[in-house]
Design a protein around this motif. Structure first.
Motif, PDB file in Angstrom:
ATOM      1  N   UNK A   1      23.767   8.060 -16.429  1.00 41.96           N
ATOM      2  CA  UNK A   1      23.259   6.472 -17.004  1.00 41.96           C
ATOM      3  C   UNK A   1      22.642   6.584 -19.082  1.00 41.96           C
ATOM      4  N   UNK A   2      22.652   5.989 -19.605  1.00 44.01           N
ATOM      5  CA  UNK A   2      22.574   6.343 -20.668  1.00 44.01           C
ATOM      6  C   UNK A   2      20.429   6.166 -20.632  1.00 44.01           C
ATOM      7  N   UNK A   3      19.950   5.458 -19.461  1.00 38.03           N
ATOM      8  CA  UNK A   3      18.570   5.947 -20.137  1.00 38.03           C
ATOM      9  C   UNK A   3      17.964   7.138 -19.966  1.00 38.03           C
ATOM     10  N   UNK A   4      16.931   6.815 -20.897  1.00 38.12           N
ATOM     11  CA  UNK A   4      16.027   7.874 -21.544  1.00 38.12           C
ATOM     12  C   UNK A   4      14.517   7.774 -20.681  1.00 38.12           C
ATOM     13  N   UNK A   5      14.290   8.660 -19.581  1.00 35.71           N
ATOM     14  CA  UNK A   5      13.074   8.132 -19.093  1.00 35.71           C
ATOM     15  C   UNK A   5      12.060   9.225 -19.701  1.00 35.71           C
ATOM     16  N   UNK A   6      10.720   8.825 -19.978  1.00 36.86           N
ATOM     17  CA  UNK A   6       9.742   8.957 -20.458  1.00 36.86           C
ATOM     18  C   UNK A   6       8.577   8.795 -19.770  1.00 36.86           C
ATOM     19  N   UNK A   7       8.930  10.232 -19.426  1.00 38.22           N
ATOM     20  CA  UNK A   7       7.813  10.434 -18.135  1.00 38.22           C
ATOM     21  C   UNK A   7       6.430  10.897 -18.553  1.00 38.22           C
ATOM     22  N   UNK A   8       4.834  10.776 -17.561  1.00 31.80           N
ATOM     23  CA  UNK A   8       4.075  10.961 -18.171  1.00 31.80           C
ATOM     24  C   UNK A   8       3.077  11.135 -16.740  1.00 31.80           C
ATOM     25  N   UNK A   9       2.908  12.731 -16.618  1.00 30.17           N
ATOM     26  CA  UNK A   9       2.435  12.999 -14.911  1.00 30.17           C
ATOM     27  C   UNK A   9       0.870  13.071 -14.370  1.00 30.17           C
ATOM     28  N   UNK A  10       1.137  13.146 -12.958  1.00 32.84           N
ATOM     29  CA  UNK A  10      -0.286  12.524 -12.384  1.00 32.84           C
ATOM     30  C   UNK A  10      -1.058  13.468 -12.450  1.00 32.84           C
ATOM     31  N   UNK A  11      -2.431  13.143 -12.059  1.00 36.30           N
ATOM     32  CA  UNK A  11      -3.214  14.599 -11.798  1.00 36.30           C
ATOM     33  C   UNK A  11      -4.596  13.948 -12.140  1.00 36.30           C
ATOM     34  N   UNK A  12      -4.477  12.197 -12.311  1.00 39.36           N
ATOM     35  CA  UNK A  12      -6.308  11.925 -12.045  1.00 39.36           C
ATOM     36  C   UNK A  12      -6.869  12.570 -14.449  1.00 39.36           C
TER      37      UNK A  12
ATOM     38  N   UNK B   1      18.444  -3.287 -14.667  1.00 43.28           N
ATOM     39  CA  UNK B   1      18.524  -3.600 -16.680  1.00 43.28           C
ATOM     40  C   UNK B   1      18.938  -3.036 -17.700  1.00 43.28           C
ATOM     41  N   UNK B   2      19.613  -2.583 -17.167  1.00 39.52           N
ATOM     42  CA  UNK B   2      21.147  -2.583 -17.614  1.00 39.52           C
ATOM     43  C   UNK B   2      22.430  -3.568 -18.455  1.00 39.52           C
ATOM     44  N   UNK B   3      22.181  -4.300 -16.990  1.00 39.94           N
ATOM     45  CA  UNK B   3      23.152  -5.501 -16.993  1.00 39.94           C
ATOM     46  C   UNK B   3      22.572  -6.474 -17.640  1.00 39.94           C
ATOM     47  N   UNK B   4      21.020  -6.655 -17.592  1.00 43.61           N
ATOM     48  CA  UNK B   4      20.994  -7.890 -18.879  1.00 43.61           C
ATOM     49  C   UNK B   4      20.293  -7.034 -19.457  1.00 43.61           C
ATOM     50  N   UNK B   5      20.361  -6.086 -20.195  1.00 44.21           N
ATOM     51  CA  UNK B   5      19.778  -5.794 -21.365  1.00 44.21           C
ATOM     52  C   UNK B   5      19.790  -6.432 -22.684  1.00 44.21           C
TER      53      UNK B   5
END
Length: 322
Positions: free
Chosen positions: A69-80, A308-312
């Protein structure tokens, strides 16, 4: 949950660790556990997003063996907002890339108590804002393919960044995936407005004591904890927010507040999908990929991204134009 398993889980309840005194030891332990066994992934590299030298925030990029897929997941980790980092979340991010078939960018935001609120939030905001304004920095030609994602405190940061983008008049992300996020400031069983705090705040992996310790380190000023940038549920205006997938864990004290935020987003006119993972504990996104809870979540995540890709092409990004 059967009584024997419940009793076993109590042995790992967080009140046996004083986070305000032991957070550095917990950080070291997390890194050691993440390194064994050595994670497998196609590529992982450190980068900084170009900009003012004083605000550069390191990220680590994970690529799947097969990009689907073309999406890029911009991730913020947990840990309080206190523990967790790119190293301890490397196995989880590598799994994320493989199970979604998407590139994952993990953000190394500053941690409390050394850097209390709003330092970590501003780090996340700067990364998101720059990539949405110039997606070529992430190897993309379409900002709509950038999806905000975070778990626990990272889910809190993703939600807060989306609110900040609208508040400051910038283009927002089109989609966000929030995994069992913190959305409210009160986790005292005696006063919290959510039953899950009382039902699940003592017996399982994350406890009310631990969350309160984290909150005190992240936001030392008690009054500031009601700021929507800390507690998104306190926001008076939740309009023009991204298309949202809210994933909660049934046996998590944060379950009710996560779902309450999702309902509030929906009431404000946003497109929202809510999925509760039955029998799951807080933090399940870091479990091995054969975990039932993990597989359940990624089936929903992939469906959400596919839809989301289809609706984008028919949607207008929050704060921006189609």
């Amino acid at each position: 949950m059967n009584p024997l398993l419940k009793a076993a889980l109590r042995l790992f309840a967080a009140p046996r660790v004083n986070m305000r005194e032991d957070y550095e030891r917990v950080r070291r332990l997390q890194r050691q556990l993440a390194a064994l066994p050595r994670p497998r992934y196609r590529a992982a590299s450190w980068r900084t997003i170009p900009g003012d030298v004083t605000s550069r925030v390191p990220v680590r990029v994970f690529e799947p063996q097969e990009r689907r897929r073309d999406e890029l997941l911009l991730f913020f980790h947990g840990g309080g907002w206190v523990t967790g980092d790119i190293e301890s979340y490397t196995p989880a991010c590598a799994t994320m890339a493989e199970l979604t078939g998407a590139d994952v960018v993990s953000v190394d935001y500053r941690l409390a108590p050394e850097h209390p609120f709003p330092a970590g939030l501003e780090d996340c905001f700067q990364i998101v804002h720059r990539l949405l304004e110039d997606p070529s920095l992430a190897g993309r030609d379409d900002a709509d393919r950038i999806v905000l994602m975070g778990d626990s405190a990272g889910g809190n940061l993703a939600a807060a960044v989306s609110l900040l983008l609208r508040e400051r008049g910038y283009r927002g992300a089109r989609q966000q995936i929030l995994l069992y996020p913190v959305t409210h400031w009160d986790h005292d069983p005696a006063t919290a407005p959510f039953e899950s705090v009382r039902h699940h705040g003592e017996d399982y992996r994350l406890t009310s004591t631990e969350v309160q310790d984290y909150m005190q380190m992240y936001v030392p000023d008690p009054l500031a904890r009601q700021d929507p940038r800390v507690s998104p549920l306190m926001a008076e205006d939740l309009s023009a927010q991204p298309r949202t997938l809210m994933i909660t864990a049934e046996l998590d004290l944060l379950c009710d507040e996560g779902e309450a935020y999702a309902h509030a987003l929906e009431a404000a006119g946003n497109e929202v999908r809510i999925h509760r993972v039955e029998g799951a504990l807080h933090g399940f996104i870091t479990l091995p990929r054969f975990s039932r809870s993990l597989r359940d979540a990624y089936e929903v995540i992939n469906t959400f991204l596919d839809e989301g890709h289809l609706a984008g092409s028919r949607e207008t990004p929050p704060g921006g134009t189609a």
